[in-house]
Design a protein around this motif. Sequence first.
Motif, mmCIF file in Angstrom:
data_model
loop_
_atom_site.group_PDB
_atom_site.id
_atom_site.type_symbol
_atom_site.label_atom_id
_atom_site.label_comp_id
_atom_site.label_asym_id
_atom_site.label_seq_id
_atom_site.Cartn_x
_atom_site.Cartn_y
_atom_site.Cartn_z
ATOM 1 N N LEU A 41 -27.756 -14.475 -21.036
ATOM 2 C CA LEU A 41 -26.594 -14.077 -20.228
ATOM 3 C C LEU A 41 -26.107 -12.683 -20.588
ATOM 4 O O LEU A 41 -25.765 -11.886 -19.705
ATOM 5 C CB LEU A 41 -25.464 -15.100 -20.382
ATOM 6 C CG LEU A 41 -25.703 -16.464 -19.745
ATOM 7 C CD1 LEU A 41 -24.577 -17.425 -20.104
ATOM 8 C CD2 LEU A 41 -25.862 -16.346 -18.244
ATOM 9 N N VAL A 42 -26.066 -12.367 -21.871
ATOM 10 C CA VAL A 42 -25.647 -11.031 -22.314
ATOM 11 C C VAL A 42 -26.623 -9.980 -21.787
ATOM 12 O O VAL A 42 -26.217 -8.946 -21.241
ATOM 13 C CB VAL A 42 -25.539 -10.961 -23.856
ATOM 14 C CG1 VAL A 42 -25.400 -9.532 -24.343
ATOM 15 C CG2 VAL A 42 -24.368 -11.806 -24.336
ATOM 16 N N LEU A 44 -28.706 -10.184 -19.188
ATOM 17 C CA LEU A 44 -28.604 -10.062 -17.737
ATOM 18 C C LEU A 44 -27.348 -9.297 -17.332
ATOM 19 O O LEU A 44 -27.379 -8.479 -16.412
ATOM 20 C CB LEU A 44 -28.627 -11.438 -17.072
ATOM 21 C CG LEU A 44 -29.969 -12.157 -17.086
ATOM 22 C CD1 LEU A 44 -29.817 -13.576 -16.552
ATOM 23 C CD2 LEU A 44 -31.009 -11.392 -16.281
ATOM 24 N N ARG A 45 -26.243 -9.536 -18.005
ATOM 25 C CA ARG A 45 -24.996 -8.826 -17.706
ATOM 26 C C ARG A 45 -25.157 -7.328 -17.975
ATOM 27 O O ARG A 45 -24.719 -6.492 -17.181
ATOM 28 C CB ARG A 45 -23.843 -9.409 -18.525
ATOM 29 C CG ARG A 45 -22.483 -8.996 -18.026
ATOM 30 C CD ARG A 45 -21.350 -9.740 -18.738
ATOM 31 N NE ARG A 45 -21.431 -11.186 -18.521
ATOM 32 C CZ ARG A 45 -21.669 -12.084 -19.496
ATOM 33 N NH1 ARG A 45 -21.823 -11.696 -20.747
ATOM 34 N NH2 ARG A 45 -21.717 -13.368 -19.218
ATOM 35 N N GLN A 46 -25.805 -6.980 -19.079
ATOM 36 C CA GLN A 46 -26.034 -5.567 -19.398
ATOM 37 C C GLN A 46 -26.921 -4.899 -18.349
ATOM 38 O O GLN A 46 -26.649 -3.774 -17.922
ATOM 39 C CB GLN A 46 -26.673 -5.428 -20.784
ATOM 40 C CG GLN A 46 -25.748 -5.768 -21.919
ATOM 41 C CD GLN A 46 -26.465 -5.871 -23.264
ATOM 42 O OE1 GLN A 46 -27.686 -6.021 -23.337
ATOM 43 N NE2 GLN A 46 -25.699 -5.807 -24.342
ATOM 44 N N ARG A 48 -27.384 -5.930 -15.210
ATOM 45 C CA ARG A 48 -26.620 -5.858 -13.966
ATOM 46 C C ARG A 48 -25.650 -4.681 -14.002
ATOM 47 O O ARG A 48 -25.567 -3.900 -13.056
ATOM 48 C CB ARG A 48 -25.845 -7.149 -13.749
ATOM 49 C CG ARG A 48 -24.988 -7.125 -12.487
ATOM 50 C CD ARG A 48 -23.765 -7.995 -12.552
ATOM 51 N NE ARG A 48 -22.885 -7.627 -13.646
ATOM 52 C CZ ARG A 48 -21.944 -8.427 -14.127
ATOM 53 N NH1 ARG A 48 -21.782 -9.640 -13.643
ATOM 54 N NH2 ARG A 48 -21.167 -8.024 -15.111
ATOM 55 N N ASP A 49 -24.939 -4.527 -15.102
ATOM 56 C CA ASP A 49 -23.973 -3.437 -15.228
ATOM 57 C C ASP A 49 -24.657 -2.075 -15.172
ATOM 58 O O ASP A 49 -24.123 -1.127 -14.585
ATOM 59 C CB ASP A 49 -23.168 -3.579 -16.514
ATOM 60 C CG ASP A 49 -22.236 -4.785 -16.485
ATOM 61 O OD1 ASP A 49 -22.031 -5.370 -15.402
ATOM 62 O OD2 ASP A 49 -21.716 -5.142 -17.565
ATOM 63 N N HIS A 69 -21.779 -12.154 -9.750
ATOM 64 C CA HIS A 69 -21.215 -12.803 -10.935
ATOM 65 C C HIS A 69 -22.269 -13.552 -11.734
ATOM 66 O O HIS A 69 -21.989 -14.050 -12.825
ATOM 67 C CB HIS A 69 -20.098 -13.765 -10.533
ATOM 68 C CG HIS A 69 -18.944 -13.065 -9.900
ATOM 69 N ND1 HIS A 69 -18.089 -12.246 -10.602
ATOM 70 C CD2 HIS A 69 -18.505 -13.040 -8.625
ATOM 71 C CE1 HIS A 69 -17.181 -11.750 -9.798
ATOM 72 N NE2 HIS A 69 -17.415 -12.212 -8.583
ATOM 73 N N GLY A 70 -23.467 -13.617 -11.207
ATOM 74 C CA GLY A 70 -24.559 -14.294 -11.894
ATOM 75 C C GLY A 70 -25.863 -14.011 -11.168
ATOM 76 O O GLY A 70 -25.892 -13.263 -10.193
ATOM 77 N N TYR A 72 -30.055 -12.940 -10.768
ATOM 78 C CA TYR A 72 -31.025 -11.925 -11.155
ATOM 79 C C TYR A 72 -31.082 -10.755 -10.180
ATOM 80 O O TYR A 72 -31.820 -9.813 -10.387
ATOM 81 C CB TYR A 72 -32.435 -12.532 -11.208
ATOM 82 C CG TYR A 72 -32.549 -13.747 -12.076
ATOM 83 C CD1 TYR A 72 -32.346 -13.662 -13.447
ATOM 84 C CD2 TYR A 72 -32.875 -14.992 -11.524
ATOM 85 C CE1 TYR A 72 -32.471 -14.784 -14.247
ATOM 86 C CE2 TYR A 72 -32.996 -16.108 -12.327
ATOM 87 C CZ TYR A 72 -32.791 -15.991 -13.682
ATOM 88 O OH TYR A 72 -32.912 -17.100 -14.473
#
Length: 148
Positions: A41-42, A44-46, A48-49, A69-70, A72
């Motif tokens: 999750l960390v 993927l968030r990085q 995405r950002d 918000h979630g 791929y």
Amino acid sequence: VIDRVAEVKEQIDFGASVISQVVAAKLLTSGVWEKQVDKLLVTLRQRRDAMVRYLQEHVGDKLEFSIPHGGYHLWARLKKPVPDTVLVDGMICHGVLVMPGRIYGSDPGYIRLTFAASTSEQIQEGIQRLGHALGDILSKTVPQGSRE
């Protein structure tokens, strides 16, 4: 005997083996699974950002998008309509693979961008290429309803 063996084989094929069930149970109860999911999750968030940041820097004037918000993928809409064939061909010329949203059932003008399997550096390079490709494509595209 053959009928009975075939029946047992069929029952075995429908379920997971005892060994794989034990391994899965140990993995799910050991805390390793939760740690891996948290790490994913960390990451993927990085990613995405990073994609959002590079999109804002390089193609914000050509695309509209919302931050997922979630998942791929990030969905974006072209501000100027472009036929899918023109879009795909133009992207390929710039070394970019983009999937038109119509392939996934969305309205025309949407594209799906995937960030899950790429590093921040790869995302940056891809978005820069995307920006150059869109610049070229949009400058050559005739608005719908007009003629050259």
